[in-house]
Design a protein around this motif. Structure first.
Motif, PDB file in Angstrom:
ATOM      1  N   GLY A  66       0.807  -1.186   0.000  1.00 24.70           N
ATOM      2  CA  GLY A  66       0.000   0.000   0.000  1.00 24.70           C
ATOM      3  C   GLY A  66       0.856   1.259   0.000  1.00 24.70           C
ATOM      4  N   TRP A  67       1.889   1.261   0.839  1.00 26.08           N
ATOM      5  CA  TRP A  67       2.765   2.425   0.938  1.00 26.08           C
ATOM      6  C   TRP A  67       3.447   2.700  -0.397  1.00 26.08           C
ATOM      7  CZ3 TRP A  67       8.016   2.827   0.170  1.00 26.08           C
ATOM      8  CH2 TRP A  67       8.585   4.057   0.509  1.00 26.08           C
ATOM      9  N   VAL A  68       3.898   1.656  -1.085  1.00 32.52           N
ATOM     10  CA  VAL A  68       4.564   1.848  -2.372  1.00 32.52           C
ATOM     11  C   VAL A  68       3.602   2.472  -3.374  1.00 32.52           C
ATOM     12  CG1 VAL A  68       5.627   0.657  -4.341  1.00 32.52           C
ATOM     13  CG2 VAL A  68       6.253   0.013  -2.020  1.00 32.52           C
ATOM     14  N   ALA A  69       2.379   1.985  -3.448  1.00 32.84           N
ATOM     15  CA  ALA A  69       1.396   2.537  -4.380  1.00 32.84           C
ATOM     16  C   ALA A  69       1.091   3.995  -4.061  1.00 32.84           C
ATOM     17  CB  ALA A  69       0.113   1.713  -4.359  1.00 32.84           C
ATOM     18  N   ALA A  70       0.921   4.314  -2.779  1.00 34.21           N
ATOM     19  CA  ALA A  70       0.628   5.695  -2.372  1.00 34.21           C
ATOM     20  C   ALA A  70       1.802   6.618  -2.693  1.00 34.21           C
ATOM     21  CB  ALA A  70       0.308   5.756  -0.878  1.00 34.21           C
ATOM     22  N   THR A  71       3.015   6.150  -2.421  1.00 34.16           N
ATOM     23  CA  THR A  71       4.199   6.962  -2.679  1.00 34.16           C
ATOM     24  C   THR A  71       4.400   7.183  -4.169  1.00 34.16           C
ATOM     25  OG1 THR A  71       5.233   6.188  -0.642  1.00 34.16           O
ATOM     26  CG2 THR A  71       6.697   7.120  -2.307  1.00 34.16           C
ATOM     27  N   ARG A  72       4.214   6.161  -4.961  1.00 35.29           N
ATOM     28  CA  ARG A  72       4.344   6.307  -6.418  1.00 35.29           C
ATOM     29  C   ARG A  72       3.304   7.284  -6.957  1.00 35.29           C
ATOM     30  NH1 ARG A  72       5.360   0.158  -8.606  1.00 35.29           N
ATOM     31  NH2 ARG A  72       7.627   0.191  -8.385  1.00 35.29           N
ATOM     32  N   TYR A  73       2.093   7.195  -6.434  1.00 39.56           N
ATOM     33  CA  TYR A  73       1.029   8.086  -6.903  1.00 39.56           C
ATOM     34  C   TYR A  73       1.330   9.535  -6.538  1.00 39.56           C
ATOM     35  CZ  TYR A  73      -3.527  10.152  -7.658  1.00 39.56           C
ATOM     36  OH  TYR A  73      -4.543  10.960  -8.105  1.00 39.56           O
ATOM     37  N   ALA A  74       1.673   9.784  -5.278  1.00 40.63           N
ATOM     38  CA  ALA A  74       1.838  11.156  -4.784  1.00 40.63           C
ATOM     39  C   ALA A  74       3.229  11.719  -5.032  1.00 40.63           C
ATOM     40  CB  ALA A  74       1.534  11.204  -3.289  1.00 40.63           C
ATOM     41  N   ARG A  75       4.218  10.844  -5.230  1.00 38.83           N
ATOM     42  CA  ARG A  75       5.620  11.268  -5.350  1.00 38.83           C
ATOM     43  C   ARG A  75       5.989  12.168  -4.172  1.00 38.83           C
ATOM     44  NH1 ARG A  75       7.703   7.333  -8.139  1.00 38.83           N
ATOM     45  NH2 ARG A  75       6.704   7.066 -10.138  1.00 38.83           N
ATOM     46  N   ALA A  76       5.638  11.682  -2.967  1.00 36.45           N
ATOM     47  CA  ALA A  76       5.890  12.423  -1.728  1.00 36.45           C
ATOM     48  C   ALA A  76       6.165  11.417  -0.617  1.00 36.45           C
ATOM     49  CB  ALA A  76       4.675  13.276  -1.361  1.00 36.45           C
ATOM     50  N   THR A  77       6.708  11.892   0.490  1.00 37.78           N
ATOM     51  CA  THR A  77       6.869  11.053   1.671  1.00 37.78           C
ATOM     52  C   THR A  77       5.483  10.774   2.244  1.00 37.78           C
ATOM     53  OG1 THR A  77       9.014  12.050   2.127  1.00 37.78           O
ATOM     54  CG2 THR A  77       7.927  10.911   3.959  1.00 37.78           C
ATOM     55  N   MET A  78       5.167   9.499   2.417  1.00 41.08           N
ATOM     56  CA  MET A  78       3.843   9.104   2.896  1.00 41.08           C
ATOM     57  C   MET A  78       3.975   8.346   4.210  1.00 41.08           C
ATOM     58  SD  MET A  78       2.008  10.283   0.420  1.00 41.08           S
ATOM     59  CE  MET A  78       0.370   9.571   0.492  1.00 41.08           C
ATOM     60  N   VAL A  79       3.006   8.563   5.093  1.00 40.61           N
ATOM     61  CA  VAL A  79       2.936   7.817   6.347  1.00 40.61           C
ATOM     62  C   VAL A  79       1.558   7.188   6.473  1.00 40.61           C
ATOM     63  CG1 VAL A  79       4.673   9.194   7.553  1.00 40.61           C
ATOM     64  CG2 VAL A  79       2.286   9.888   7.654  1.00 40.61           C
ATOM     65  N   THR A  80       1.511   6.025   7.095  1.00 43.17           N
ATOM     66  CA  THR A  80       0.243   5.336   7.320  1.00 43.17           C
ATOM     67  C   THR A  80      -0.485   5.996   8.481  1.00 43.17           C
ATOM     68  OG1 THR A  80       1.326   3.282   6.668  1.00 43.17           O
ATOM     69  CG2 THR A  80      -0.824   3.089   7.747  1.00 43.17           C
ATOM     70  N   VAL A  81      -1.760   6.338   8.266  1.00 42.54           N
ATOM     71  CA  VAL A  81      -2.546   6.937   9.344  1.00 42.54           C
ATOM     72  C   VAL A  81      -3.735   6.075   9.759  1.00 42.54           C
ATOM     73  CG1 VAL A  81      -1.848   9.301   8.815  1.00 42.54           C
ATOM     74  CG2 VAL A  81      -3.916   8.377   7.780  1.00 42.54           C
ATOM     75  N   ALA A  82      -4.111   5.104   8.913  1.00 44.54           N
ATOM     76  CA  ALA A  82      -5.253   4.262   9.282  1.00 44.54           C
ATOM     77  C   ALA A  82      -5.264   2.976   8.475  1.00 44.54           C
ATOM     78  CB  ALA A  82      -6.569   5.005   9.052  1.00 44.54           C
ATOM     79  N   SER A  83      -5.782   1.943   9.101  1.00 45.91           N
ATOM     80  CA  SER A  83      -6.135   0.697   8.427  1.00 45.91           C
ATOM     81  C   SER A  83      -7.641   0.591   8.571  1.00 45.91           C
ATOM     82  CB  SER A  83      -5.464  -0.493   9.099  1.00 45.91           C
ATOM     83  OG  SER A  83      -4.073  -0.396   9.015  1.00 45.91           O
ATOM     84  N   ASP A  84      -8.366   0.840   7.493  1.00 39.19           N
ATOM     85  CA  ASP A  84      -9.823   0.845   7.579  1.00 39.19           C
ATOM     86  C   ASP A  84     -10.387  -0.539   7.839  1.00 39.19           C
ATOM     87  OD1 ASP A  84      -9.964   3.566   7.241  1.00 39.19           O
ATOM     88  OD2 ASP A  84     -10.259   3.442   5.088  1.00 39.19           O
ATOM     89  N   ARG A  85      -9.820  -1.540   7.206  1.00 41.72           N
ATOM     90  CA  ARG A  85     -10.250  -2.908   7.452  1.00 41.72           C
ATOM     91  C   ARG A  85      -9.217  -3.856   6.857  1.00 41.72           C
ATOM     92  NH1 ARG A  85     -11.586  -2.779   2.448  1.00 41.72           N
ATOM     93  NH2 ARG A  85     -11.973  -4.669   1.319  1.00 41.72           N
ATOM     94  N   VAL A  86      -9.059  -4.992   7.489  1.00 47.40           N
ATOM     95  CA  VAL A  86      -8.232  -6.069   6.961  1.00 47.40           C
ATOM     96  C   VAL A  86      -9.032  -7.347   7.149  1.00 47.40           C
ATOM     97  CG1 VAL A  86      -6.080  -7.361   7.151  1.00 47.40           C
ATOM     98  CG2 VAL A  86      -6.068  -4.881   7.513  1.00 47.40           C
ATOM     99  N   GLU A  87      -9.265  -8.052   6.059  1.00 48.09           N
ATOM    100  CA  GLU A  87     -10.049  -9.291   6.111  1.00 48.09           C
ATOM    101  C   GLU A  87      -9.160 -10.461   5.727  1.00 48.09           C
ATOM    102  OE1 GLU A  87     -13.755  -9.158   3.937  1.00 48.09           O
ATOM    103  OE2 GLU A  87     -13.832  -6.989   4.185  1.00 48.09           O
TER     104      GLU A  87
END
Length: 89
Positions: free
Chosen positions: A1-22
Motif C-alpha cells: 500500500g505504501w509503495v502505491a501511495a508513494t508512487r502516486y503522490a511522489r511524496a513522503t507518505m505515512v500510514t494513518v489508518a487501516s480501515d479494514r483487513v479481512e
C-alpha cells in the motif's frame, strides 16, 4: 500500500489508518503470494489504497484471495506536517 501511495503522490507518505483487513484463507508455507494495490480515493493530503493478497499453490496453480485491506496514507513534509497531494496528469 505504501509503495502505491508513494508512487502516486511522489511524496513522503505515512500510514494513518487501516480501515479494514479481512483474512479469507490461510497462506501455507511454500505458497507464493502476490500483492495487488490500487488507489481507491485521493483527498487533499491523503491517499487511500486497497490491497489484495493472493496465495498460489505452485504445484497446482490454484490461486485464492487470502487477505484484503484498505489503508490511508498522508503526504508529509520534512517537518512531518501534512502537505497537499499533487494529482498526476
Amino acid at each position: 500500500g505504501w509503495v502505491a501511495a508513494t508512487r502516486y503522490a511522489r511524496a513522503t507518505m505515512v500510514t494513518v489508518a487501516s480501515d479494514r483487513v479481512e483474512f479469507k484463507v490461510p497462506v501455507r508455507a511454500g505458497q507464493l503470494v502476490e500483492l495487488v494495490a490500487r488507489i481507491t480515493r485521493v483527498g487533499r493530503t491523503s491517499v487511500t489504497v486497497g490491497v489484495d493478497m493472493y496465495a498460489e499453490d505452485v504445484a497446482s496453480g490454484e490461486r485464492l484471495l487470502a487477505t484484503s485491506g484498505s489503508f490511508v496514507f498522508v503526504a508529509i513534509d520534512d517537518d512531518g506536517r501534512p502537505v497537499p497531494v499533487d494529482r498526476p496528469d
